[in-house]
Design an enzyme around this catalytic site. Sequence first.
Site, PDB file in Angstrom:
ATOM      1  N   ASP B 164       0.849  -1.193   0.000  1.00  0.00           N
ATOM      2  CA  ASP B 164       0.000   0.000   0.000  1.00  0.00           C
ATOM      3  C   ASP B 164       0.889   1.249   0.000  1.00  0.00           C
ATOM      4  OD1 ASP B 164       0.887   0.572   2.600  1.00  0.00           O
ATOM      5  OD2 ASP B 164      -0.714  -0.638   3.471  1.00  0.00           O
ATOM      6  N   SER B 165       0.234   2.383   0.007  1.00  0.00           N
ATOM      7  CA  SER B 165       1.020   3.616  -0.175  1.00  0.00           C
ATOM      8  C   SER B 165       1.944   3.880   1.015  1.00  0.00           C
ATOM      9  CB  SER B 165       0.091   4.799  -0.415  1.00  0.00           C
ATOM     10  OG  SER B 165      -0.896   4.858   0.579  1.00  0.00           O
ATOM     11  N   TYR B 166       1.564   3.389   2.193  1.00  0.00           N
ATOM     12  CA  TYR B 166       2.458   3.577   3.350  1.00  0.00           C
ATOM     13  C   TYR B 166       3.732   2.760   3.185  1.00  0.00           C
ATOM     14  CZ  TYR B 166      -1.494   5.854   5.514  1.00  0.00           C
ATOM     15  OH  TYR B 166      -2.517   6.721   5.775  1.00  0.00           O
TER      16      TYR B 166
END
Lengths: 314, 314
Positions: B164-166
């Site tokens: 994911d973007s994290y």
Amino acid sequence: MTEAPEDCSKVSPADEHRDLIEALSPNASDSILLHLAMGTMKMAGHRYGSFLDAATTAAKLAVYSTYLEQGRNLRKTGFLHHVEPKRVKAIAREIEASLEDGKFLKTLGTREPYYLIGLPHLWQEKFPWQPGQPRICQDHLTEGERQQLEATLAPNLPQARLVDSYELAELIKELHQSPDKSSESSPAPLSEALSEHIKFRLIHAGTVFQLDSPLLLDPLYGLALETYSPQDSQQRALTMIDDVAEFFRLMQGWVEAVPQVMRAVEVFDVDPARKDDALKELDQLLLKWADRYHVEGGEPMVMHLAAGPRTETP
Amino acid sequence: MTEAPEDCSKVSPADEHRDLIEALSPNASDSILLHLAMGTMKMAGHRYGSFLDAATTAAKLAVYSTYLEQGRNLRKTGFLHHVEPKRVKAIAREIEASLEDGKFLKTLGTREPYYLIGLPHLWQEKFPWQPGQPRICQDHLTEGERQQLEATLAPNLPQARLVDSYELAELIKELHQSPDKSSESSPAPLSEALSEHIKFRLIHAGTVFQLDSPLLLDPLYGLALETYSPQDSQQRALTMIDDVAEFFRLMQGWVEAVPQVMRAVEVFDVDPARKDDALKELDQLLLKWADRYHVEGGEPMVMHLAAGPRTETP
DNA sequence: GCGTGGCATTAAGCCCCTCAA
DNA sequence: TTGAGGGGCTTAATGCCACGC
């Protein structure tokens, strides 16, 4: 005294030059920038700030080019190059103003700065000299002193009299605000520092010589060259830049797979005893080759080649 | 969606590129800078600021080189390049610190920014994937949804799961502060803006793809390439830069009249009907020439050539 | 001449935030 | 998501002056 001193340290400037380039630029792009900076600033005499401005302008154009490719999307362009959208917009505005209104971006523009090129003409126009006239006009000198001083001058000077530092500064000022470009206003404030820089550069380039003498209260300055003509080594450096630029242009065509653009690299180990022969033969081969395919009214072609010792094996 | 959109305006990007270069650079140096900026920023993906820093570093080295030539005279060097003596001193200190302590000047350093090169390895290390395991790990998805999504992925992805973007931001952060240089401290504060830039670049280069779906709360990201490998056009652009750099080096030798360095230019008008023949023959000529003079254990030589249509008659 | 110090202005490369369409 | 604005920090290019050698 008009030339850069051959300072007597261990290494020659050229070696120093090469060492700096090789020690600090593992990257091809860095190395190109370095060669370019040396050629531009040291040989051609462009200002430090001019080189930086020119590099910035090139970077802005790259950003602008992306901006167009991205359908004029400020944000995307900003992300792709790590530039604030606001800045992208300012850059785009600046470039479009330049394209439309003919305003000038900060490029190097000419091979040498205008003041090197334009000075001999202006000097001969403003301070002409005819044989028989005094070359040195200083009230405080006796006729004998004047002749004594003039005897020390080089024999074949241009038709221009010597000037004092005020007159030289006047010349420089006039040169500086002769943009002979379309931009009507002169946005150039000619500071003292800049004027001094120009004076130094003129002397360094051998365009102007300085005359010091105990007979003089202040040094005088003389024009040393009738027209601007770079020294041999400078001429070669300029040719180098031109060649590299065209080589770059050709290679860009190769990258885009433009038809009729060719790239060739030969890497080999030459028989030491026949090095000279090899190069001579190559020269002849190329000449004959071009001759063989040349026809009047054919399509314009150009070919650039450089050969020499290689340093690394890639 | 990972590629730059072919935007549907009148002209192609390549033409635009060429137009910009030719419209705005009457000077060879400007043209070299432009080609370089395009290659560095658009193709290799270096940051705008990195290019400016590299150009500044090159200019500083030119100043430093003059400084040495002038016998370490700050004022003279300052005059010659229009730089304050104080600044010259700072520049000299910086460069000498770099030479002695191994501190790094701000150069481009590598062909591509490290994050483009290093990401695939780090990703596969931190988020590995084995056949049979899920590539998408999102708690809020049912097994069916997951399989449905995974079915949309390209077939031959590297052994790495999607993140994911994290997690992607984590990867980027880690890459960013892996200088793998001698400078121990990380002077790089990785801002959000910079991180976003890197993410965009990775997607733009095709190293990373983004997965959007109504089934997902947020987009996911996947590694698209097992190792860093530039696309064909990028590869050619990099080769171009390398060639130009070596051509520049050779030409510098020519300027200094180094023995065994040769420069050749042929300008002619080629018979249109025999253009292809001409280039083919030239290729053969060069190959045979190099062969003829090659010996085992000889002196390393290199030859670079580019040929193509010429635009102006100098 | 030279190095060194101080002081000032301005642009611009960076960062972040908000809000409207 | 994009454009537009606002606010802020820091560097460095460029200018000037003055002192001591």
